[in-house]
Design a protein around this motif. Structure first.
Motif, short mmCIF file in Angstrom:
data_model
loop_
_atom_site.label_atom_id
_atom_site.label_comp_id
_atom_site.label_asym_id
_atom_site.label_seq_id
_atom_site.Cartn_x
_atom_site.Cartn_y
_atom_site.Cartn_z
N GLN A 25 0.81 -1.22 0.00
CA GLN A 25 0.00 0.00 0.00
C GLN A 25 0.85 1.27 0.00
OE1 GLN A 25 -3.27 -0.28 2.97
NE2 GLN A 25 -3.06 -2.49 2.79
N ASN A 26 2.07 1.18 0.54
CA ASN A 26 2.95 2.35 0.53
C ASN A 26 4.39 1.89 0.32
OD1 ASN A 26 4.43 4.66 1.00
ND2 ASN A 26 3.10 5.39 2.65
N PRO A 27 4.79 1.74 -0.96
CA PRO A 27 6.12 1.21 -1.28
C PRO A 27 7.28 2.09 -0.79
CG PRO A 27 4.67 1.22 -3.22
CD PRO A 27 4.00 2.04 -2.16
N ASN A 28 6.98 3.33 -0.40
CA ASN A 28 8.06 4.23 0.03
C ASN A 28 8.53 3.96 1.46
OD1 ASN A 28 7.94 5.68 -2.41
ND2 ASN A 28 6.17 6.84 -1.68
N LEU A 29 7.76 3.22 2.21
CA LEU A 29 8.11 2.99 3.61
C LEU A 29 9.19 1.91 3.75
CD1 LEU A 29 4.56 3.08 5.27
CD2 LEU A 29 6.29 4.88 5.31
N LYS A 30 10.16 2.19 4.62
CA LYS A 30 11.20 1.19 4.92
C LYS A 30 10.73 0.36 6.12
CE LYS A 30 14.42 4.33 5.16
NZ LYS A 30 15.74 4.96 5.44
N ILE A 31 10.61 -0.96 5.88
CA ILE A 31 9.99 -1.83 6.89
C ILE A 31 10.97 -2.91 7.34
CG2 ILE A 31 8.05 -3.42 7.32
CD1 ILE A 31 6.75 -2.02 4.76
N ALA A 32 10.99 -3.15 8.65
CA ALA A 32 11.82 -4.23 9.20
C ALA A 32 10.97 -5.14 10.10
CB ALA A 32 12.99 -3.67 10.00
N ILE A 33 11.21 -6.43 9.97
CA ILE A 33 10.63 -7.40 10.92
C ILE A 33 11.76 -7.89 11.82
CG2 ILE A 33 9.60 -9.70 11.16
CD1 ILE A 33 8.21 -9.30 8.47
N LEU A 34 11.54 -7.87 13.13
CA LEU A 34 12.52 -8.39 14.08
C LEU A 34 12.00 -9.72 14.62
CD1 LEU A 34 13.33 -5.15 16.14
CD2 LEU A 34 14.39 -5.94 14.03
N GLU A 35 12.73 -10.78 14.37
CA GLU A 35 12.33 -12.13 14.80
C GLU A 35 13.38 -12.66 15.78
OE1 GLU A 35 11.27 -15.83 15.62
OE2 GLU A 35 9.91 -14.36 14.76
N ARG A 36 12.95 -13.10 16.94
CA ARG A 36 13.93 -13.53 17.96
C ARG A 36 14.59 -14.87 17.60
NH1 ARG A 36 10.42 -16.06 22.97
NH2 ARG A 36 8.80 -16.93 21.67
N GLY A 37 13.92 -15.72 16.81
CA GLY A 37 14.49 -17.03 16.47
C GLY A 37 15.33 -16.98 15.21
N LYS A 38 15.94 -18.14 14.89
CA LYS A 38 16.78 -18.17 13.68
C LYS A 38 15.96 -18.29 12.41
CE LYS A 38 18.14 -23.08 13.76
NZ LYS A 38 17.48 -23.60 14.95
N GLU A 39 14.66 -18.64 12.57
CA GLU A 39 13.74 -18.57 11.43
C GLU A 39 12.35 -18.22 11.97
OE1 GLU A 39 13.20 -22.42 9.51
OE2 GLU A 39 14.04 -23.41 11.26
N GLY A 40 11.55 -17.59 11.13
CA GLY A 40 10.23 -17.16 11.58
C GLY A 40 9.14 -18.15 11.18
N LEU A 41 7.91 -17.76 11.42
CA LEU A 41 6.73 -18.50 10.95
C LEU A 41 6.66 -19.94 11.44
CD1 LEU A 41 6.92 -17.03 7.35
CD2 LEU A 41 5.15 -16.48 9.02
#
Length: 403
Positions: A25-41
């Motif tokens: 919806q807003n390609p200009n935003l810089k987004i980060a996901i912080l995941e505590r494990g070595k892989e997510g999901l």
């Protein structure tokens, strides 16, 4: 210090879903996901026995909310914004076909949760969402209009912060430090531990349509019941565990349940048995299972009614008929503990719902602080409903953040 426009704490279902929607919806935003494990999901991976129960085929918001012991009232408005049909469309637009099973649960046609994981990872990469693994958040602070996060591998700053960590006590503690109230977590989906001669040695037996109530409470449910090695499970039990999460925790998981295996009244059942005494006079009761009950369960209930394997229908006295009626319609079992339901660890508890604006999923205490998924005090029965809460909350947050 790494600076981002949006930081999402939690690399699970809600975190990835929000990140992808914000980026689209807003390609200009810089987004980060912080995941505590070595892989997510990871929770996506084990959901639905490794098939990922994406959502449930319930398309009317007022009926969908009835599956949420906590959050029923609050989620009605959000479900009008983003619903089961929207979830289906979202995944299908990205090449993931879903199918509806007979019980209403929805899975990817591939029958593999990896399909959902691949979809999220590919979309995140496509939209340049940065995912930082092994980044456990140690502190969250606000300085003027900027959020500052200290992690195990460096610091981040962001204008908008989304917490999507699920049931994470460490994150709840950090949010308490910011003034939020946490409803104390208790398990919400669990099976009942029962030691009883009537269900001993018959694991795997299913009674398709029973009524169960917890004695001394208003808790009641209906549906299939599965006998397991340690007690009882299946929807009728799991529903009770979800709606009774707090009540049953207060009882230290020691209580009594009453089961009506045939969903008839005592009187109706007794009348049928009297008729059978006449019609099946020469046959043994043990070998003549009735009411569509599984044979092994019927035999256990017969033996619990002061009969043996040779007892014939014609010989039954009034006491035996009434005892069998009781076992069929009002069987009482002592529950002594609980067991986790597969890997579907769901918790009742989280951020107090009064502190969240459900039009945006923004904190009422702090501007530009958002929540999605099980980090808030919303949970549901089994069947894809907990994921639907995650998709809906994450979508609404994304819509608000990207404006």
């Amino acid at each position: 210090m790494i600076e981002k426009d949006v930081v999402i704490v939690g690399g699970g279902a809600a975190g990835f879903f929000a990140a992808i929607n914000i980026a689209e919806q807003n390609p200009n935003l810089k987004i980060a996901i912080l995941e505590r494990g070595k892989e997510g999901l990871q929770k996506v991976k084990v959901s639905g026995g490794g098939r990922c129960n994406v959502t449930h085929a319930e398309f009317i918001p007022s009926e969908l909310i009835q599956n949420y012991p906590r959050g029923e009232k609050e989620m009605l408005g959000p479900f009008h914004q983003f619903m089961t049909g929207d979830t289906m469309e979202w995944f299908e637009k990205r090449g993931v076909e879903l199918k509806i099973e007979a019980d209403g649960r929805m899975f990817p046609v591939s029958n593999s949760s990896q399909t959902i994981i691949d979809c999220f990872l590919n979309e995140a990469k496509k939209h340049q969402v940065e995912v930082f693994y092994n980044h456990a958040v140690k502190s969250i602070q606000k300085a003027e209009n900027i959020w500052k996060l200290e992690t195990s591998q460096g610091d981040f700053s962001t204008k908008k912060l989304l917490i999507a960590t699920g049931s994470n006590p460490k994150i709840w503690n950090l949010l308490e430090n910011l003034g939020h109230t946490i409803s104390q977590p208790v398990p919400s989906l669990f099976t009942f531990d029962i030691k009883d001669e009537r269900i001993k040695d018959i694991p795997g037996v299913v009674a398709l349509n029973v009524e169960v109530k917890v004695l001394g409470t208003n808790l009641f449910s209906e549906g299939p019941l599965l006998i397991t090695h340690v007690g009882m499970s299946a929807p009728s039990i799991l529903k009770l565990s979800a709606f009774g999460a707090i009540e049953l925790a207060n009882r230290d998981y020691k209580f009594q349940i009453e089961i009506n295996f045939i969903r008839q009244s005592f009187e109706e059942c007794l009348d049928v048995l009297k008729q059978l005494k006449h019609n099946l006079a020469k046959k043994t009761v043990f070998k003549s299972a009735q009411f569509d009950l599984p044979k092994r369960l019927w035999q256990k209930l017969v033996l619990a009614s002061k009969m043996n394997e040779e007892s014939r229908w014609a010989d039954l006295n009034k006491d035996q008929l009434e005892l069998l009626t009781s076992q069929l319609t009002q069987a009482v079992f002592n529950v002594d503990g609980k067991s986790t339901f597969k890997e579907e660890f769901v918790t009742a508890g989280g951020i107090d719902l009064k502190e969240i604006n459900f039009k945006t999923f923004e904190s009422k205490l702090h501007k530009n602080l958002y929540f999605a998924g099980e980090v808030i005090n919303v949970d549901a029965v089994t069947g894809g409903f907990n994921f639907q809460n995650a998709w809906t909350g994450a979508y609404i947050v994304a819509k608000h953040i990207s404006e």
